[in-house]
Motif scaffolding. Structure first.
Motif, PDB file in Angstrom:
ATOM      1  N   ARG A 120       0.827  -1.196  -0.437  1.00 23.23           N
ATOM      2  CA  ARG A 120       0.085  -0.051  -0.141  1.00 23.23           C
ATOM      3  C   ARG A 120       1.564   0.825   0.064  1.00 23.23           C
ATOM      4  NH1 ARG A 120      -1.832   1.936   5.538  1.00 23.23           N
ATOM      5  NH2 ARG A 120      -0.686   1.557   7.357  1.00 23.23           N
ATOM      6  N   TRP A 121       0.483   2.466  -0.815  1.00 19.91           N
ATOM      7  CA  TRP A 121       1.186   3.712  -0.976  1.00 19.91           C
ATOM      8  C   TRP A 121       0.314   4.897  -0.537  1.00 19.91           C
ATOM      9  CZ3 TRP A 121       0.240   7.617  -4.293  1.00 19.91           C
ATOM     10  CH2 TRP A 121       0.441   7.396  -5.729  1.00 19.91           C
ATOM     11  N   GLY A 122       0.513   5.636  -0.062  1.00 17.51           N
ATOM     12  CA  GLY A 122      -0.176   6.774   0.085  1.00 17.51           C
ATOM     13  C   GLY A 122       0.783   7.735   0.210  1.00 17.51           C
ATOM     14  N   VAL A 123      -0.574   9.138   0.974  1.00 16.83           N
ATOM     15  CA  VAL A 123      -0.341  10.347   0.810  1.00 16.83           C
ATOM     16  C   VAL A 123      -0.460  11.760   2.281  1.00 16.83           C
ATOM     17  CG1 VAL A 123       0.673  13.380  -0.065  1.00 16.83           C
ATOM     18  CG2 VAL A 123       0.510  11.311  -1.414  1.00 16.83           C
ATOM     19  N   GLU A 124       0.655  11.933   2.929  1.00 12.84           N
ATOM     20  CA  GLU A 124       0.582  12.588   4.610  1.00 12.84           C
ATOM     21  C   GLU A 124       0.643  14.378   3.854  1.00 12.84           C
ATOM     22  OE1 GLU A 124       2.848  10.391   7.807  1.00 12.84           O
ATOM     23  OE2 GLU A 124       1.112   8.655   7.294  1.00 12.84           O
ATOM     24  N   GLN A 125      -0.383  14.774   4.084  1.00 11.71           N
ATOM     25  CA  GLN A 125      -0.047  16.409   3.658  1.00 11.71           C
ATOM     26  C   GLN A 125      -0.469  17.213   4.935  1.00 11.71           C
ATOM     27  OE1 GLN A 125      -3.298  16.736   0.624  1.00 11.71           O
ATOM     28  NE2 GLN A 125      -1.986  18.657   0.274  1.00 11.71           N
ATOM     29  N   GLY A 126       0.566  18.119   4.838  1.00 17.43           N
ATOM     30  CA  GLY A 126       1.026  19.024   5.982  1.00 17.43           C
ATOM     31  C   GLY A 126       0.563  19.936   6.270  1.00 17.43           C
ATOM     32  N   ALA A 127       0.712  21.186   6.805  1.00 16.04           N
ATOM     33  CA  ALA A 127       0.530  23.170   6.048  1.00 16.04           C
ATOM     34  C   ALA A 127       2.053  23.281   5.083  1.00 16.04           C
ATOM     35  CB  ALA A 127       0.742  23.685   7.380  1.00 16.04           C
ATOM     36  N   THR A 128       3.293  22.515   5.329  1.00 19.70           N
ATOM     37  CA  THR A 128       4.592  22.910   5.489  1.00 19.70           C
ATOM     38  C   THR A 128       5.256  22.084   4.551  1.00 19.70           C
ATOM     39  OG1 THR A 128       5.927  22.429   7.564  1.00 19.70           O
ATOM     40  CG2 THR A 128       5.161  24.484   6.916  1.00 19.70           C
ATOM     41  N   GLY A 129       4.366  21.146   3.873  1.00 22.49           N
ATOM     42  CA  GLY A 129       5.084  19.682   3.252  1.00 22.49           C
ATOM     43  C   GLY A 129       4.207  18.417   3.213  1.00 22.49           C
ATOM     44  N   LYS A 130       4.894  17.735   2.520  1.00 24.18           N
ATOM     45  CA  LYS A 130       3.329  16.197   2.446  1.00 24.18           C
ATOM     46  C   LYS A 130       5.023  15.325   2.941  1.00 24.18           C
ATOM     47  CE  LYS A 130       4.054  15.582  -2.645  1.00 24.18           C
ATOM     48  NZ  LYS A 130       4.505  17.219  -2.555  1.00 24.18           N
ATOM     49  N   THR A 131       4.374  13.769   2.908  1.00 26.60           N
ATOM     50  CA  THR A 131       5.018  12.492   2.501  1.00 26.60           C
ATOM     51  C   THR A 131       4.105  12.347   2.313  1.00 26.60           C
ATOM     52  OG1 THR A 131       5.519  13.340   5.477  1.00 26.60           O
ATOM     53  CG2 THR A 131       5.750  11.084   4.645  1.00 26.60           C
ATOM     54  N   VAL A 132       5.149  11.158   1.125  1.00 26.40           N
ATOM     55  CA  VAL A 132       4.515  10.201   0.103  1.00 26.40           C
ATOM     56  C   VAL A 132       5.306   8.925   0.756  1.00 26.40           C
ATOM     57  CG1 VAL A 132       4.487   9.386  -1.825  1.00 26.40           C
ATOM     58  CG2 VAL A 132       4.381  11.848  -1.642  1.00 26.40           C
ATOM     59  N   TRP A 133       4.679   7.357   1.896  1.00 22.74           N
ATOM     60  CA  TRP A 133       5.019   6.821   1.337  1.00 22.74           C
ATOM     61  C   TRP A 133       4.184   5.156   1.148  1.00 22.74           C
ATOM     62  CZ3 TRP A 133       1.460   3.211   3.547  1.00 22.74           C
ATOM     63  CH2 TRP A 133      -0.126   3.869   3.636  1.00 22.74           C
ATOM     64  N   CYS A 134       5.022   3.982   1.468  1.00 16.83           N
ATOM     65  CA  CYS A 134       5.073   2.551   0.686  1.00 16.83           C
ATOM     66  C   CYS A 134       4.864   1.802   1.614  1.00 16.83           C
ATOM     67  CB  CYS A 134       4.902   2.945  -0.432  1.00 16.83           C
ATOM     68  SG  CYS A 134       7.243   2.312  -0.918  1.00 16.83           S
ATOM     69  N   GLU A 135       4.398   1.089   1.894  1.00 20.40           N
ATOM     70  CA  GLU A 135       5.146  -0.038   2.719  1.00 20.40           C
ATOM     71  C   GLU A 135       5.363  -1.677   1.416  1.00 20.40           C
ATOM     72  OE1 GLU A 135       1.704  -0.829   5.448  1.00 20.40           O
ATOM     73  OE2 GLU A 135       3.032   1.570   6.751  1.00 20.40           O
ATOM     74  N   LEU A 136       5.880  -2.643   1.818  1.00 14.73           N
ATOM     75  CA  LEU A 136       6.009  -3.573   1.616  1.00 14.73           C
ATOM     76  C   LEU A 136       6.641  -4.772   2.037  1.00 14.73           C
ATOM     77  CD1 LEU A 136       9.340  -1.377  -0.453  1.00 14.73           C
ATOM     78  CD2 LEU A 136       8.256  -3.072  -1.426  1.00 14.73           C
TER      79      LEU A 136
END
Length: 136
Positions: A120-136
């Motif tokens: 699975r993968w996704g995006v976590e948005q914040g006010a000053t940036g974002k984190t794109v993540w995935c799990e294997l």
């Protein structure tokens, strides 16, 4: 671009992998192979899929946010034996989009590859940036 983690040594003297690999770097093409090497060193075993995902996520920052963007890359082992990858950049607006490239398209395959190998993968948005993540 040395990672920001070092092995701990328990009382028995055997080195243990740290809980995660943290690397703060500029998203430039030459950093990608160095990052793949650091991931391989951290995981200590063949990890082609993890290296592919790290490469594609950093390449997306280079292409869509801009070369030279400061990023934080974190690779960690999950309790279930899997691996989580996070790439954080300072642009909360440039969100990844899963495209279906045609045979003649020059790009657009990175997230398709990531989507194929990640659980699975996704995006976590914040006010000053974002984190794109995935799990294997």
């Amino acid at each position: 671009m040395p990672p920001h983690s070092t092995p701990d040594t328990p009382t028995g003297g055997r080195p243990v992998n740290p809980p995660h690999l943290d690397a703060n770097l500029l998203a430039v093409p030459k950093a990608v192979p160095e990052l793949r090497h650091a991931v391989r060193e951290y995981l200590g075993d063949p990890c082609r899929e993890v290296q592919l995902c790290v490469s594609e996520l950093v390449a997306n920052v280079i292409r869509h946010v801009g070369e030279g963007t400061p990023v934080r890359v974190r690779v960690s082992r999950r309790e279930d034996g899997g691996t989580r990858i996070e790439v954080t950049d300072p642009d909360p607006r440039a969100l990844p989009v899963l495209l279906h490239a045609t045979d003649t398209d020059e790009g657009g395959r990175g997230l398709v590859l990531l989507d194929a190998v990640a659980l699975r993968w996704g995006v976590e948005q914040g006010a000053t940036g974002k984190t794109v993540w995935c799990e294997l």
